[in-house]
Each structure stands twice: as structure tokens, then as C-alpha cells.
Design an enzyme around this catalytic site. Structure first.
Site, PDB file in Angstrom:
ATOM      1  N   ARG A 154     -11.294   3.311  -8.329  1.00  0.00           N
ATOM      2  CA  ARG A 154     -12.020   4.288  -7.520  1.00  0.00           C
ATOM      3  C   ARG A 154     -12.406   5.591  -8.215  1.00  0.00           C
ATOM      4  NH1 ARG A 154      -8.641   1.460  -4.502  1.00  0.00           N
ATOM      5  NH2 ARG A 154      -9.516   0.302  -2.743  1.00  0.00           N
TER       6      ARG A 154
ATOM      7  N   CYS B 222      -2.091 -31.548 -14.266  1.00  0.00           N
ATOM      8  CA  CYS B 222      -1.947 -32.344 -13.042  1.00  0.00           C
ATOM      9  C   CYS B 222      -3.200 -32.251 -12.170  1.00  0.00           C
ATOM     10  CB  CYS B 222      -0.712 -31.898 -12.250  1.00  0.00           C
ATOM     11  SG  CYS B 222      -0.983 -30.413 -11.265  1.00  0.00           S
TER      12      CYS B 222
ATOM     13  N   HIS C 221       1.659  -5.776  -6.243  1.00  0.00           N
ATOM     14  CA  HIS C 221       0.472  -6.631  -6.262  1.00  0.00           C
ATOM     15  C   HIS C 221       0.542  -7.719  -7.327  1.00  0.00           C
ATOM     16  CE1 HIS C 221      -1.764  -3.136  -4.095  1.00  0.00           C
ATOM     17  NE2 HIS C 221      -1.076  -3.887  -3.270  1.00  0.00           N
TER      18      HIS C 221
ATOM     19  N   GLN D   3       1.506  -0.549  -8.104  1.00  0.00           N
ATOM     20  CA  GLN D   3       0.435  -1.402  -7.585  1.00  0.00           C
ATOM     21  C   GLN D   3      -0.300  -2.074  -8.741  1.00  0.00           C
ATOM     22  OE1 GLN D   3      -1.695   1.008  -4.226  1.00  0.00           O
ATOM     23  NE2 GLN D   3      -0.589   2.469  -5.468  1.00  0.00           N
TER      24      GLN D   3
ATOM     25  N   CYS E 179       0.393 -23.116 -11.353  1.00  0.00           N
ATOM     26  CA  CYS E 179      -0.419 -24.218 -10.835  1.00  0.00           C
ATOM     27  C   CYS E 179      -0.199 -24.301  -9.334  1.00  0.00           C
ATOM     28  CB  CYS E 179      -0.023 -25.523 -11.512  1.00  0.00           C
ATOM     29  SG  CYS E 179      -0.824 -26.949 -10.730  1.00  0.00           S
TER      30      CYS E 179
ATOM     31  N   CYS F 150      -4.563 -27.096 -14.424  1.00  0.00           N
ATOM     32  CA  CYS F 150      -3.335 -27.657 -14.995  1.00  0.00           C
ATOM     33  C   CYS F 150      -3.604 -29.134 -15.353  1.00  0.00           C
ATOM     34  CB  CYS F 150      -2.252 -27.565 -13.921  1.00  0.00           C
ATOM     35  SG  CYS F 150      -0.676 -28.304 -14.316  1.00  0.00           S
TER      36      CYS F 150
ATOM     37  N   THR G 112      -2.748   7.144  -8.036  1.00  0.00           N
ATOM     38  CA  THR G 112      -3.151   6.221  -6.972  1.00  0.00           C
ATOM     39  C   THR G 112      -3.946   6.965  -5.908  1.00  0.00           C
ATOM     40  OG1 THR G 112      -2.380   4.803  -5.167  1.00  0.00           O
ATOM     41  CG2 THR G 112      -0.826   6.457  -5.954  1.00  0.00           C
TER      42      THR G 112
HETATM   43  P1  CNA Z   1      -7.498   3.474  -7.407  1.00  0.00           P
HETATM   44  O1  CNA Z   1      -7.887   3.361  -5.985  1.00  0.00           O
HETATM   45  O2  CNA Z   1      -8.500   3.082  -8.450  1.00  0.00           O
HETATM   46  O3  CNA Z   1      -7.083   5.002  -7.636  1.00  0.00           O
HETATM   47  C1  CNA Z   1      -6.708   5.474  -8.889  1.00  0.00           C
HETATM   48  C2  CNA Z   1      -6.448   6.961  -8.749  1.00  0.00           C
HETATM   49  O4  CNA Z   1      -5.887   7.411  -9.966  1.00  0.00           O
HETATM   50  C3  CNA Z   1      -7.701   7.794  -8.485  1.00  0.00           C
HETATM   51  O5  CNA Z   1      -7.503   8.563  -7.325  1.00  0.00           O
HETATM   52  C4  CNA Z   1      -7.839   8.685  -9.732  1.00  0.00           C
HETATM   53  O6  CNA Z   1      -8.178  10.009  -9.407  1.00  0.00           O
HETATM   54  C5  CNA Z   1      -6.462   8.648 -10.312  1.00  0.00           C
HETATM   55  N1  CNA Z   1      -6.432   8.685 -11.775  1.00  0.00           N
HETATM   56  C6  CNA Z   1      -7.120   7.914 -12.649  1.00  0.00           C
HETATM   57  N2  CNA Z   1      -6.749   8.169 -13.901  1.00  0.00           N
HETATM   58  C7  CNA Z   1      -5.814   9.163 -13.823  1.00  0.00           C
HETATM   59  C8  CNA Z   1      -5.056   9.857 -14.780  1.00  0.00           C
HETATM   60  N3  CNA Z   1      -5.165   9.609 -16.080  1.00  0.00           N
HETATM   61  N4  CNA Z   1      -4.188  10.805 -14.350  1.00  0.00           N
HETATM   62  C9  CNA Z   1      -4.065  11.085 -13.020  1.00  0.00           C
HETATM   63  N5  CNA Z   1      -4.755  10.444 -12.076  1.00  0.00           N
HETATM   64  C10 CNA Z   1      -5.611   9.486 -12.471  1.00  0.00           C
HETATM   65  O7  CNA Z   1      -6.180   2.672  -7.743  1.00  0.00           O
HETATM   66  P2  CNA Z   1      -4.926   2.355  -6.809  1.00  0.00           P
HETATM   67  O8  CNA Z   1      -3.870   1.877  -7.714  1.00  0.00           O
HETATM   68  O9  CNA Z   1      -4.638   3.451  -5.882  1.00  0.00           O
HETATM   69  O10 CNA Z   1      -5.491   1.143  -5.950  1.00  0.00           O
HETATM   70  C11 CNA Z   1      -4.782   0.067  -5.797  1.00  0.00           C
HETATM   71  C12 CNA Z   1      -5.339  -1.169  -6.524  1.00  0.00           C
HETATM   72  C13 CNA Z   1      -5.966  -0.937  -7.865  1.00  0.00           C
HETATM   73  C14 CNA Z   1      -4.170  -2.019  -6.816  1.00  0.00           C
HETATM   74  O11 CNA Z   1      -4.264  -3.174  -6.062  1.00  0.00           O
HETATM   75  C15 CNA Z   1      -4.187  -2.361  -8.301  1.00  0.00           C
HETATM   76  O12 CNA Z   1      -3.800  -3.690  -8.513  1.00  0.00           O
HETATM   77  C16 CNA Z   1      -5.586  -2.169  -8.708  1.00  0.00           C
HETATM   78  N6  CNA Z   1      -5.844  -1.947 -10.144  1.00  0.00           N
HETATM   79  C17 CNA Z   1      -4.857  -2.113 -11.080  1.00  0.00           C
HETATM   80  C18 CNA Z   1      -5.120  -1.905 -12.421  1.00  0.00           C
HETATM   81  C19 CNA Z   1      -4.032  -2.088 -13.437  1.00  0.00           C
HETATM   82  O13 CNA Z   1      -3.148  -2.925 -13.246  1.00  0.00           O
HETATM   83  N7  CNA Z   1      -4.021  -1.299 -14.516  1.00  0.00           N
HETATM   84  C20 CNA Z   1      -6.398  -1.516 -12.835  1.00  0.00           C
HETATM   85  C21 CNA Z   1      -7.402  -1.372 -11.834  1.00  0.00           C
HETATM   86  C22 CNA Z   1      -7.093  -1.582 -10.509  1.00  0.00           C
END
Ligand code: CNA
Length: 235
Positions: free
Chosen positions: A33, A149, A118, A100, A126, A147, A187
Site C-alpha cells: 500500500r 502424484c 499469513h 503478516q 501438494c 507434484c 503495517t
Molecule cells: P501494507 O498494507 O502494504 O502496509 C505497509 C505499511 O508499511 C505502509 O503503511 C507503509 O507506510 C509502511 N512502510 C513501508 N516501508 C516502511 C519502512 N521502511 N518503515 C516504516 N514504515 C514503512 O502491508 P501490511 O503488512 O499492513 O498488509 C498486510 C499484507 C501485506 C500481508 O498479508 C502481507 O502478507 C502482505 N505483504 C507481505 C510482504 C512480505 O512478506 N515482505 C510484501 C508485500 C505484502
């Protein structure tokens, strides 16, 4: 403000860190986001739809093409935030990381008690025989990964419309409810039920570190609208 955070960390022995995609952007993995995140790019369908269970069932070919290109973060390294959290756990100050994220970077940095709400791209099973496959198998396969199978190999990642693992939720709730300091960071706090878990915190040391504002900012005792790297490199 940073001095207050440092003092609280010094006084804590049951820190819980609740994080999201923003924790890994400084490792090079885009979040969803932010302005340069996945949701601001153009695809044939909205990403929320592509990574839903019904889409996976209907158009598995498309799902896996998107998944391989956009959701399989392989070859990235932990950053300073992952490393500091692993150090706190080793020092007996941090009781759990609730994340997450699906990238496995907390474990790569050395954290052990990591509750992956998540799931993880590093585990794939599989759907017919239950056999395990590493992420590289999914990455290197063509079309829908299969897989021997004949079953589809599905990433152990929670898609929209799918439920979270009950055991992971229970452990997360328990850690958060017993935390003496809760740090919520990187997040947008818009994905439920994950975001709602921070409501189980009962203390008055809730710290929020996020570049953009979140719906929980007014509930926190300390708010930093800064990058995680900036803060954690000073902790
Ligand atoms: P999101 O909704 O993309 O929010 C990310 C937040 O982090 C935003 O509000 C940004 O302002 C903030 N942000 C980004 N970079 C920085 C930083 N360097 N320092 C401080 N703040 C920062 O992501 P959420 O995790 O809230 O949403 C949940 C989803 C995103 C989950 O289901 C994850 O699985 C999914 N996701 C995961 C990954 C990963 O595993 N690296 C990557 C992309 C999305």
C-alpha cells in the site's frame, strides 16, 4: 521521543513486535500500500482479487504467474530491523515477533519465536498427497506447479477468503496479551483479522512506527512516522 522508546526497551522483558510488509521494504521487497507498492501498479485484475482463494481456484495459471513475479521474494537479506529483533530475543527481552509477512526474513536474521499470521512462501504443499516443496520448486516450475502424484503444489500462504491458522492466532494473542511493550510497525493495519490482534494488548506502552498514518495512531502511546531503518539503527 526516541529516548522514551529506548528507556521502555531497557525496562522490558516481554517485548512483542507486530509487523507487516513495511518491515521488509528496506530489504528490497515492495509492500502493498505504499505509493510504490504493488497496489499502485496496473494488472488485468485488482491484486486483492488475484490473491484470493476463489481466483486461485478459477484461474490457477494466472494466479501462479502473478505469484511468481510479484509475491515470491527470494534472494533477499534481513535488514537492521530484523537483526535487532533477533538480538532482543537472544538477550531474553523479546517474547515474540508476530508478522503478516510471508518472506521468512525474521527467521533468516535468527529470530525463533515468529508467528506467521499469513504463512510463508518457503513452505509449499501438494494439495493431494501433502508432500513438501521448497519455494524454488514453485519458482522454477512452469504454469501450475504439480507434484509427481498429480496434485497442485500450493504455497502455505493465506489468501484472501481463507482463514488464519488457529494455533498461530492463539500463540499470537497470548504473546500480545502478556507483552510489557508492544511495538507495531511497518503495517497499514487495514488487513483483518490480523490487525485486530493488537487489541489484545493490555499495557500502556503501545508504540507505532510507520511511514504513513494508520487507523490506530490515536491509540498508541508513542507514534513515529519514520522509516523503520532510521529508528532501529539507533536502538
Ligand atoms: P501494507 O498494507 O502494504 O502496509 C505497509 C505499511 O508499511 C505502509 O503503511 C507503509 O507506510 C509502511 N512502510 C513501508 N516501508 C516502511 C519502512 N521502511 N518503515 C516504516 N514504515 C514503512 O502491508 P501490511 O503488512 O499492513 O498488509 C498486510 C499484507 C501485506 C500481508 O498479508 C502481507 O502478507 C502482505 N505483504 C507481505 C510482504 C512480505 O512478506 N515482505 C510484501 C508485500 C505484502
Amino acid at each position: 521521543m526516541l529516548e522514551t522508546l529506548k528507556k521502555w526497551i531497557g525496562e522490558s522483558s516481554r517485548i512483542v513486535f507486530f509487523g507487516g510488509a513495511g518491515v521488509s521494504t528496506e530489504s528490497g521487497i515492495p509492500d502493498f500500500r505504499s505509493v510504490d507498492g504493488l497496489y499502485s501498479q496496473k494488472f488485468d485484475y485488482p491484486p486483492e482479487q488475484i490473491i484470493s482463494h476463489s481466483f486461485y481456484e478459477r484461474k490457477p495459471d494466472y494466479f501462479f504467474r502473478f505469484y511468481r513475479e510479484k509475491m515470491l521474494p527470494l534472494g533477499f537479506e534481513p535488514n537492521v530491523t530484523h537483526k535487532v529483533l533477533a538480538k532482543w530475543e537472544a538477550e531474553g527481552k523479546l517474547s515474540a515477533v508476530v508478522t503478516q509477512n510471508i518472506d521468512g526474513l525474521h527467521q533468516k536474521a535468527g529470530s525463533r519465536r515468529v508467528y506467521e499470521l499469513h504463512g510463508s512462501v518457503l513452505r509449499n504443499y501438494c494439495t493431494r498427497c501433502g508432500g513438501f516443496f521448497p519455494a524454488e520448486f514453485v519458482k522454477d516450475s512452469d504454469g501450475v506447479p504439480k507434484c509427481d502424484c498429480g496434485g497442485i503444489v500450493k504455497p502455505d500462504v493465506v489468501l484472501y477468503e481463507e482463514s488464519l491458522n488457529q494455533n498461530t492466532i492463539e500463540k499470537s494473542v497470548q504473546a500480545i496479551a502478556n507483552a510489557d511493550l508492544l511495538i507495531v510497525a511497518g503495517t497499514s493495519l487495514t488487513v483483518y483479522p490480523a490487525a485486530g490482534l493488537i487489541n489484545y494488548y493490555r499495557g500502556n506502552r503501545l508504540v507505532l512506527i510507520n511511514r504513513d498514518a494508520t487507523p490506530y495512531d490515536n491509540r498508541a502511546n508513542l507514534v513515529f512516522h519514520q522509516s523503520l531503518g532510521e529508528i532501529f539503527s539507533q536502538l
